[in-house]
Design a protein around this motif. Structure first.
Motif, PDB file in Angstrom:
ATOM      1  N   ASN A 272     -40.292 -23.583 -47.359  1.00 13.12           N
ATOM      2  CA  ASN A 272     -39.574 -24.848 -47.109  1.00 13.12           C
ATOM      3  C   ASN A 272     -40.561 -26.007 -46.973  1.00 13.12           C
ATOM      4  O   ASN A 272     -41.768 -25.788 -46.843  1.00 13.12           O
ATOM      5  CB  ASN A 272     -38.580 -24.731 -45.934  1.00 13.12           C
ATOM      6  CG  ASN A 272     -39.243 -24.426 -44.598  1.00 13.12           C
ATOM      7  OD1 ASN A 272     -40.457 -24.484 -44.470  1.00 13.12           O
ATOM      8  ND2 ASN A 272     -38.432 -24.102 -43.621  1.00 13.12           N
TER       9      ASN A 272
ATOM     10  N   ASP B  22     -26.791 -20.423 -54.402  1.00 12.52           N
ATOM     11  CA  ASP B  22     -27.917 -19.563 -54.788  1.00 12.52           C
ATOM     12  C   ASP B  22     -27.403 -18.407 -55.655  1.00 12.52           C
ATOM     13  O   ASP B  22     -27.995 -18.083 -56.689  1.00 12.52           O
ATOM     14  CB  ASP B  22     -28.594 -19.011 -53.522  1.00 12.52           C
ATOM     15  CG  ASP B  22     -29.820 -18.175 -53.837  1.00 12.52           C
ATOM     16  OD1 ASP B  22     -30.900 -18.769 -54.009  1.00 12.52           O
ATOM     17  OD2 ASP B  22     -29.698 -16.937 -53.934  1.00 12.52           O
TER      18      ASP B  22
ATOM     19  N   ALA C 139     -33.307 -30.180 -44.726  1.00 11.26           N
ATOM     20  CA  ALA C 139     -32.434 -31.303 -45.109  1.00 11.26           C
ATOM     21  C   ALA C 139     -31.332 -31.516 -44.075  1.00 11.26           C
ATOM     22  O   ALA C 139     -30.926 -32.660 -43.807  1.00 11.26           O
ATOM     23  CB  ALA C 139     -31.808 -31.038 -46.486  1.00 11.26           C
TER      24      ALA C 139
ATOM     25  N   SER D 240     -33.126 -24.628 -47.368  1.00 12.93           N
ATOM     26  CA  SER D 240     -32.434 -25.929 -47.395  1.00 12.93           C
ATOM     27  C   SER D 240     -32.407 -26.584 -46.022  1.00 12.93           C
ATOM     28  O   SER D 240     -32.185 -27.791 -45.916  1.00 12.93           O
ATOM     29  CB  SER D 240     -30.980 -25.737 -47.863  1.00 12.93           C
ATOM     30  OG  SER D 240     -30.945 -25.175 -49.145  1.00 12.93           O
TER      31      SER D 240
ATOM     32  N   ALA E 151     -24.361 -23.200 -49.497  1.00  9.89           N
ATOM     33  CA  ALA E 151     -25.731 -23.104 -50.037  1.00  9.89           C
ATOM     34  C   ALA E 151     -25.996 -21.691 -50.557  1.00  9.89           C
ATOM     35  O   ALA E 151     -26.538 -21.509 -51.659  1.00  9.89           O
ATOM     36  CB  ALA E 151     -26.749 -23.475 -48.962  1.00  9.89           C
TER      37      ALA E 151
ATOM     38  N   THR F 294     -32.112 -18.736 -48.135  1.00 10.98           N
ATOM     39  CA  THR F 294     -32.253 -20.014 -48.848  1.00 10.98           C
ATOM     40  C   THR F 294     -31.372 -21.085 -48.204  1.00 10.98           C
ATOM     41  O   THR F 294     -31.814 -22.220 -47.990  1.00 10.98           O
ATOM     42  CB  THR F 294     -31.874 -19.814 -50.336  1.00 10.98           C
ATOM     43  OG1 THR F 294     -32.726 -18.806 -50.874  1.00 10.98           O
ATOM     44  CG2 THR F 294     -32.032 -21.091 -51.139  1.00 10.98           C
ATOM     45  N   GLY F 295     -30.137 -20.696 -47.852  1.00  3.82           N
ATOM     46  CA  GLY F 295     -29.223 -21.651 -47.211  1.00  3.82           C
ATOM     47  C   GLY F 295     -29.639 -22.022 -45.804  1.00  3.82           C
ATOM     48  O   GLY F 295     -29.257 -23.085 -45.301  1.00  3.82           O
TER      49      GLY F 295
END
Ligand SMILES: NC(=O)C1=CN([C@@H]2O[C@H](COP(=O)(O)OP(=O)(O)OC[C@H]3O[C@@H](n4cnc5c(N)ncnc54)[C@H](O)[C@@H]3O)[C@@H](O)[C@H]2O)C=CC1
Ligand SMILES: O=C(O)[C@@H]1CCC=N1
Length: 268
Positions: A116, A260, A173, A170, A256, A165-166
């Protein structure tokens, strides 16, 4: 002993963060960067002889793929000259599975990583998943290459990578959005913009540092701020109301992770 030869494919925000970590380490790393639109920083590195930019491909020890997942299927074939029998492939692309990397690149020595952006200042977290034939020595090399970005976790089962990933990929953000929303709300209540932005950022920084250093769970730390009948309770009654932050976050991370999975299907 000389470090591994590394080819970095795509030196955008994440790829360049990785390369700057390698360049900050000891020794003179052998870094080759392939990027048709190199940034100013990358061009400067090349000008100073720190990396070689867009050289002829030849088999390297580690091939790091940091292009957008949508770009990968179109260019996978062109990456094969970088890969020898012992080359380790490290992909940081969202939504590109180990099996897809293996099939498109013709090697099973693949590790999937989700880093990240706080990695740009050494405060990131990278989560790894590996294919079966990856050896302990190769995992160790991957760990060393990711270490400049911060914490390295795994290998985890690849089935977790969409949610990872979510969450952590991410996630920065979501925190930046919270800073924006907090500052905007304070401005709407009459605080000057500069003060609102400064307080929002410092509050998030302080709360994050406290959470990391404390033995207490985030829920306990939240309760420690919340005096019964006080100001925090009044705010949390809104944030934790039906349809509030917990349910919104549940929907956001699910979206999210699903994205993916969708990107994976597009790569098939
Ligand atoms: N930005 C983030 O927070 C994170 C991104 N990632 C993953 O990292 C990858 C890159 O993302 P970013 O760095 O954000 O994107 P970016 O757009 O900043 O960088 C992509 C780079 O790839 C280059 N590129 C495009 N076509 C190319 C080609 N054919 N050959 C070589 N280079 C090429 C571009 O010129 C650009 O410099 C993505 O797959 C993304 O899923 C993973 C974790 C976090
Ligand atoms: O938004 C994306 O698809 C990438 C992956 C995780 C963070 N950025």
């Amino acid at each position: 002993m000389a470090g591994p030869s590394i080819a970095l494919i795509g030196a955008g925000r994440m790829g360049a963060a990785l390369a700057s970590g390698w360049l900050a380490g000891r020794g003179k790393p052998d870094i080759r960067i392939q990027d048709p639109k190199p940034s100013e920083t990358v061009t400067e590195w090349a000008g100073a002889g720190k990396v070689s930019l867009n050289p002829e491909p030849e088999p390297v020890d580690v091939l790091v793929i940091a292009v957008k997942p949508q770009v990968f299927p179109k260019m996978a074939e062109s990456l094969k000259p970088w890969i020898g029998p012992q080359t380790l492939v490290l992909s940081i692309m969202a939504g590109t599975r180990l099996k897809q990397l293996t099939e498109r690149l013709g090697t099973g020595h693949v590790i999937r990583v989700m880093p990240n952006t706080p990695g740009a200042i050494g405060k990131g977290v990278s989560v790894m998943a590996k294919s079966d034939i990856v050896m302990a020595k190769q995992l160790e090399i991957a760990g060393k290459l990711l270490k400049p970005l911060g914490e390295v976790i795994g290998p985890v089962d690849e089935k977790h990578m969409s949610v990872v990933t979510g969450l952590s990929g991410s996630g920065p953000a979501y925190v930046f959005l919270m800073a924006e929303a907090m500052a905007d709300a304070a401005m709407a209540e009459g605080l000057p913009a500069e003060l609102a932005e400064q307080l929002a950022a410092l509050t998030i920084e302080g709360a994050a540092a406290l959470m990391v250093q404390s033995d207490e769970a985030p829920s306990a730390l939240r309760k420690a701020v919340t005096s019964p009948g006080g100001t925090t309770q009044a705010a949390l009654d809104i944030l934790m109301d039906e349809g509030g932050m917990p349910i919104l976050m549940r929907k956001a991370i699910r979206a999210a992770a699903n994205r993916d999975r969708e990107l994976s299907r597009d790569t098939d």
